[in-house]
Design a protein around this motif. Sequence first.
Motif, PDB file in Angstrom:
ATOM      1  N   ARG A 122     -13.389   3.442  -1.876  1.00 30.54           N
ATOM      2  CA  ARG A 122     -13.582   3.065  -0.781  1.00 30.54           C
ATOM      3  C   ARG A 122     -15.128   3.711  -0.046  1.00 30.54           C
ATOM      4  NH1 ARG A 122      -9.173   5.459   0.848  1.00 30.54           N
ATOM      5  NH2 ARG A 122      -9.741   7.299   1.807  1.00 30.54           N
ATOM      6  N   LYS A 134      -7.142   1.485   2.389  1.00 28.74           N
ATOM      7  CA  LYS A 134      -6.658   2.538   1.702  1.00 28.74           C
ATOM      8  C   LYS A 134      -6.259   2.613   0.314  1.00 28.74           C
ATOM      9  CE  LYS A 134      -6.982   4.666   5.911  1.00 28.74           C
ATOM     10  NZ  LYS A 134      -7.911   5.764   5.943  1.00 28.74           N
ATOM     11  N   ASP A 135      -5.783   1.513  -0.178  1.00 29.09           N
ATOM     12  CA  ASP A 135      -5.186   1.610  -1.398  1.00 29.09           C
ATOM     13  C   ASP A 135      -5.755   0.450  -2.217  1.00 29.09           C
ATOM     14  OD1 ASP A 135      -4.010   1.778  -3.779  1.00 29.09           O
ATOM     15  OD2 ASP A 135      -1.770   1.927  -2.715  1.00 29.09           O
ATOM     16  N   MET A 136      -7.210   0.532  -2.616  1.00 28.51           N
ATOM     17  CA  MET A 136      -8.002  -0.594  -3.236  1.00 28.51           C
ATOM     18  C   MET A 136      -7.475  -0.653  -4.780  1.00 28.51           C
ATOM     19  SD  MET A 136     -10.455  -2.080  -1.724  1.00 28.51           S
ATOM     20  CE  MET A 136     -11.825  -2.101  -2.699  1.00 28.51           C
ATOM     21  N   THR A 137      -6.858   0.240  -5.367  1.00 24.64           N
ATOM     22  CA  THR A 137      -6.170   0.054  -6.650  1.00 24.64           C
ATOM     23  C   THR A 137      -4.740  -0.382  -6.891  1.00 24.64           C
ATOM     24  OG1 THR A 137      -5.441   2.432  -6.961  1.00 24.64           O
ATOM     25  CG2 THR A 137      -7.696   2.197  -7.368  1.00 24.64           C
ATOM     26  N   SER A 147      -4.961   9.016  -8.650  1.00 24.88           N
ATOM     27  CA  SER A 147      -5.042   7.593  -7.836  1.00 24.88           C
ATOM     28  C   SER A 147      -5.687   7.676  -6.471  1.00 24.88           C
ATOM     29  CB  SER A 147      -3.447   7.220  -7.897  1.00 24.88           C
ATOM     30  OG  SER A 147      -3.468   6.166  -6.803  1.00 24.88           O
ATOM     31  N   ASN A 192      -9.376   6.055  -5.342  1.00 23.25           N
ATOM     32  CA  ASN A 192      -9.087   5.272  -4.165  1.00 23.25           C
ATOM     33  C   ASN A 192     -10.210   5.828  -3.169  1.00 23.25           C
ATOM     34  OD1 ASN A 192      -7.150   2.770  -3.757  1.00 23.25           O
ATOM     35  ND2 ASN A 192      -5.780   4.430  -4.669  1.00 23.25           N
ATOM     36  N   SER A 216       0.765  -1.229   0.051  1.00 22.45           N
ATOM     37  CA  SER A 216      -0.010  -0.034  -0.113  1.00 22.45           C
ATOM     38  C   SER A 216       0.757   1.207   0.061  1.00 22.45           C
ATOM     39  CB  SER A 216      -0.895  -0.058   1.184  1.00 22.45           C
ATOM     40  OG  SER A 216      -1.707   1.225   1.334  1.00 22.45           O
ATOM     41  N   ILE A 234      -9.461  -3.534  -8.147  1.00 21.59           N
ATOM     42  CA  ILE A 234     -10.774  -3.195  -7.295  1.00 21.59           C
ATOM     43  C   ILE A 234     -11.437  -4.342  -6.937  1.00 21.59           C
ATOM     44  CG2 ILE A 234     -12.409  -1.756  -6.805  1.00 21.59           C
ATOM     45  CD1 ILE A 234     -11.096   0.669  -8.227  1.00 21.59           C
TER      46      ILE A 234
END
Length: 249
Positions: free
Chosen positions: A150, A158-161, A142, A146, A123, A189
């Motif tokens: 979320r 926090k960092d879905m991508t 970015s 995200n 992340s 995602i």
Amino acid sequence: MAEQLEPVLVVIPTYNERDNIERIVSRLRAALPKAHALIVDDGSPDGTGEIADRLSAESDGHVHVMHRTEKNGLGAAYVAGFQWGLERDYAVLVEMDADGSHSPEDLPRMLDALADADLAIGSRYVPGGKVVNWPKHRYMLSWGANTYARIALGARVKDMTAGFRAYRREALQKIRIDNVASRGYCFQIDLGWRTIEAGFTVVEVPITFTEREHGVSKMSSDVIREALIRVTKWGLRRRGTQLKSLFSR
């Protein structure tokens, strides 16, 4: 790393990465000598596939190559690589870019995190994580993607991508990767959300993401549009399910 979390397969999709692939495989072999790599090349016209074949021949069985005849999206390349690995009983399957933006040296920490999780995400947006050499508009894109994912999905990640991930094989088997339709970066995602919905444990491990030095980014308006449409649909479906549950009580 616990014995039950071996062997490890690192899936590396490539398209026109001749300037990067040898360097990243060398770093991976140094960081995790026992891990295997699968290079999934989508018919790169720049000779990436030929370099991958040479690396495989020189690797004493640790580097494998899958040649695909056309460029069919990041998601499809990862699905093909994951299926290859699941058929060969790898315990952990890793996503990693070929362009050097993901540091193989961070992988031991990510694999250690799987001792208490089913998916470890490298992340950029947790304490200790950072981005290096990104132009401001890429960072804002970015960060915005995200934040939207979320909120729409109600996820705490926090960092879905993020595209640097390590999955336990059991998670990939349960979330049915064979019917994943996402082609571009939305794939990250998609799989992350499926993992969360299936009740698996997800942890984020801080990493330093470094913008590529060689080659061209695969980001495009079509990739962004796909992610926006799909995340919106998933979010609306989630809200609908919540409302249905509320009114059925």
